[in-house]
Design a protein around this motif. Sequence first.
Motif, PDB file in Angstrom:
ATOM      1  N   HIS A  84       7.149  -0.207 -12.848  1.00 40.54           N
ATOM      2  CA  HIS A  84       6.957  -0.433 -14.279  1.00 40.54           C
ATOM      3  C   HIS A  84       7.099  -1.900 -14.683  1.00 40.54           C
ATOM      4  N   LEU A  85       7.375  -2.785 -13.711  1.00 38.90           N
ATOM      5  CA  LEU A  85       7.511  -4.200 -14.041  1.00 38.90           C
ATOM      6  C   LEU A  85       6.237  -4.974 -13.707  1.00 38.90           C
ATOM      7  N   ASN A  86       5.127  -4.234 -13.550  1.00 39.76           N
ATOM      8  CA  ASN A  86       3.807  -4.823 -13.401  1.00 39.76           C
ATOM      9  C   ASN A  86       3.740  -5.855 -12.271  1.00 39.76           C
ATOM     10  N   PRO A  87       4.133  -5.467 -11.033  1.00 41.35           N
ATOM     11  CA  PRO A  87       4.078  -6.433  -9.937  1.00 41.35           C
ATOM     12  C   PRO A  87       2.640  -6.722  -9.533  1.00 41.35           C
ATOM     13  N   ASP A  88       2.426  -7.888  -8.939  1.00 42.33           N
ATOM     14  CA  ASP A  88       1.124  -8.222  -8.368  1.00 42.33           C
ATOM     15  C   ASP A  88       1.026  -7.720  -6.926  1.00 42.33           C
ATOM     16  N   ILE A  89       2.197  -7.658  -6.256  1.00 47.24           N
ATOM     17  CA  ILE A  89       2.258  -7.266  -4.846  1.00 47.24           C
ATOM     18  C   ILE A  89       3.395  -6.279  -4.674  1.00 47.24           C
ATOM     19  N   LEU A  90       3.114  -5.128  -4.075  1.00 51.84           N
ATOM     20  CA  LEU A  90       4.134  -4.124  -3.788  1.00 51.84           C
ATOM     21  C   LEU A  90       4.281  -4.016  -2.276  1.00 51.84           C
ATOM     22  N   LEU A  91       5.496  -4.279  -1.783  1.00 55.52           N
ATOM     23  CA  LEU A  91       5.808  -4.166  -0.362  1.00 55.52           C
ATOM     24  C   LEU A  91       6.651  -2.915  -0.180  1.00 55.52           C
ATOM     25  N   ALA A  92       6.127  -1.924   0.510  1.00 53.62           N
ATOM     26  CA  ALA A  92       6.785  -0.617   0.597  1.00 53.62           C
ATOM     27  C   ALA A  92       7.024  -0.249   2.053  1.00 53.62           C
ATOM     28  N   ASP A  93       8.277   0.073   2.368  1.00 52.26           N
ATOM     29  CA  ASP A  93       8.655   0.453   3.729  1.00 52.26           C
ATOM     30  C   ASP A  93       9.085   1.910   3.737  1.00 52.26           C
ATOM     31  N   GLU A  94       8.170   2.816   4.039  1.00 53.75           N
ATOM     32  CA  GLU A  94       8.467   4.242   4.174  1.00 53.75           C
ATOM     33  C   GLU A  94       9.124   4.824   2.914  1.00 53.75           C
ATOM     34  N   VAL A  95       8.678   4.417   1.736  1.00 51.19           N
ATOM     35  CA  VAL A  95       9.310   4.914   0.510  1.00 51.19           C
ATOM     36  C   VAL A  95       8.381   5.792  -0.320  1.00 51.19           C
ATOM     37  N   LEU A  96       7.216   6.115   0.192  1.00 56.48           N
ATOM     38  CA  LEU A  96       6.307   6.940  -0.600  1.00 56.48           C
ATOM     39  C   LEU A  96       6.631   8.427  -0.482  1.00 56.48           C
ATOM     40  N   ALA A  97       7.644   8.752   0.319  1.00 57.89           N
ATOM     41  CA  ALA A  97       8.076  10.149   0.443  1.00 57.89           C
ATOM     42  C   ALA A  97       9.368  10.345  -0.338  1.00 57.89           C
ATOM     43  N   VAL A  98       9.365   9.906  -1.590  1.00 56.86           N
ATOM     44  CA  VAL A  98      10.552   9.943  -2.438  1.00 56.86           C
ATOM     45  C   VAL A  98      10.653  11.284  -3.154  1.00 56.86           C
ATOM     46  N   GLY A  99      11.782  11.985  -2.992  1.00 54.78           N
ATOM     47  CA  GLY A  99      12.037  13.181  -3.780  1.00 54.78           C
ATOM     48  C   GLY A  99      11.167  14.363  -3.383  1.00 54.78           C
ATOM     49  N   ASP A 100      11.050  15.315  -4.310  1.00 54.43           N
ATOM     50  CA  ASP A 100      10.294  16.524  -4.040  1.00 54.43           C
ATOM     51  C   ASP A 100       8.797  16.264  -4.182  1.00 54.43           C
ATOM     52  N   GLN A 101       8.009  17.304  -3.916  1.00 49.45           N
ATOM     53  CA  GLN A 101       6.551  17.150  -3.898  1.00 49.45           C
ATOM     54  C   GLN A 101       6.001  16.674  -5.236  1.00 49.45           C
ATOM     55  N   ALA A 102       6.533  17.217  -6.324  1.00 47.98           N
ATOM     56  CA  ALA A 102       6.047  16.838  -7.651  1.00 47.98           C
ATOM     57  C   ALA A 102       6.337  15.365  -7.938  1.00 47.98           C
ATOM     58  N   PHE A 103       7.533  14.897  -7.546  1.00 54.58           N
ATOM     59  CA  PHE A 103       7.872  13.491  -7.785  1.00 54.58           C
ATOM     60  C   PHE A 103       7.050  12.573  -6.891  1.00 54.58           C
ATOM     61  N   GLN A 104       6.816  12.995  -5.664  1.00 51.49           N
ATOM     62  CA  GLN A 104       5.968  12.211  -4.770  1.00 51.49           C
ATOM     63  C   GLN A 104       4.582  12.019  -5.366  1.00 51.49           C
ATOM     64  N   GLU A 105       4.027  13.101  -5.888  1.00 51.72           N
ATOM     65  CA  GLU A 105       2.685  13.011  -6.458  1.00 51.72           C
ATOM     66  C   GLU A 105       2.663  12.072  -7.661  1.00 51.72           C
ATOM     67  N   LYS A 106       3.744  12.085  -8.429  1.00 51.52           N
ATOM     68  CA  LYS A 106       3.838  11.172  -9.577  1.00 51.52           C
ATOM     69  C   LYS A 106       3.867   9.717  -9.100  1.00 51.52           C
ATOM     70  N   CYS A 107       4.604   9.461  -8.014  1.00 54.55           N
ATOM     71  CA  CYS A 107       4.649   8.115  -7.434  1.00 54.55           C
ATOM     72  C   CYS A 107       3.275   7.700  -6.924  1.00 54.55           C
ATOM     73  N   HIS A 108       2.596   8.623  -6.256  1.00 52.12           N
ATOM     74  CA  HIS A 108       1.277   8.326  -5.719  1.00 52.12           C
ATOM     75  C   HIS A 108       0.292   7.979  -6.842  1.00 52.12           C
ATOM     76  N   ASN A 109       0.351   8.732  -7.927  1.00 49.81           N
ATOM     77  CA  ASN A 109      -0.546   8.468  -9.057  1.00 49.81           C
ATOM     78  C   ASN A 109      -0.262   7.107  -9.677  1.00 49.81           C
ATOM     79  N   ARG A 110       1.021   6.741  -9.742  1.00 57.12           N
ATOM     80  CA  ARG A 110       1.388   5.444 -10.303  1.00 57.12           C
ATOM     81  C   ARG A 110       0.870   4.308  -9.419  1.00 57.12           C
TER      82      ARG A 110
END
Length: 254
Positions: A170-196
């Motif tokens: 939500h801080l409008n980054p230009d570059i996102l560096l992610a290390d194995e963090v896209l599997a956060v929480g349950d399936q519904a929360f993961q999908e919300k992260c993916h959409n974001r």
Amino acid sequence: MARAVKSSISVEHISKTFALRHNRVDSLKGKVVGLLKRRWRQRIEQFEALHDVSFTVSHGESVALLGHNGSGKSTLLQIIARILRPTSGRVRVQGRVAPLIELGVGFNPELTGEENIYLNASLFGFSNRRTAALYQEIVQFSELGDFIDTPVKNYSSGMYMRLGFSVAAHLNPDILLADEVLAVGDQAFQEKCHNRIRELQRNGLILVLVTHSQVQAEQFCTRYIRLDHGRVIEQSPTSALAADKVMTAHPARH
């Protein structure tokens, strides 16, 4: 909102060597006796985690870093984030970077979730007034509820990741560096992260994703870089991963 900054990453001949110290005497008693007798020594081994790695990532590109454990993926991500310094070579980064690399990085464990939101936002150059305008959206996205008023040292690993992702996204980054963090929480929360993430990508975000999942690499990235023992052994579009799976499932017959 489209970005005015044309973000980019340039990794130029990066190498990283760590000094591994091995004590010749294992027991505490042996070390003390050895020190008194001036006979205790350390054996120092040089470990090269990365060797002559070069690549560029342009505005709006998404790149997956693939490879086995110990191949140098996380070390490379930490160098791009300026958490580690390379032994040789250089990295040039244009744009505001949000690192989602290690659990709790950027958080003060003694502060509450709310206080850490303001702390992280200030590091991004946000004023308190600007952060206040985003605060409720960040909290609602994280789904932490009343725990937002609790010191983060009491958070579970899942709560840490939820808050870390919510702040970064939500801080409008230009570059996102992610290390194995896209599997956060349950399936519904993961999908919300993916959409974001997809929303940010549409606005020109650079994503550099460390993952063991070829499915995630195909889902979020346009190309991949495969590392093996600190060296780049392959760079290709992620469409090649799907082709490899087809070839493996249906090998050519002679």
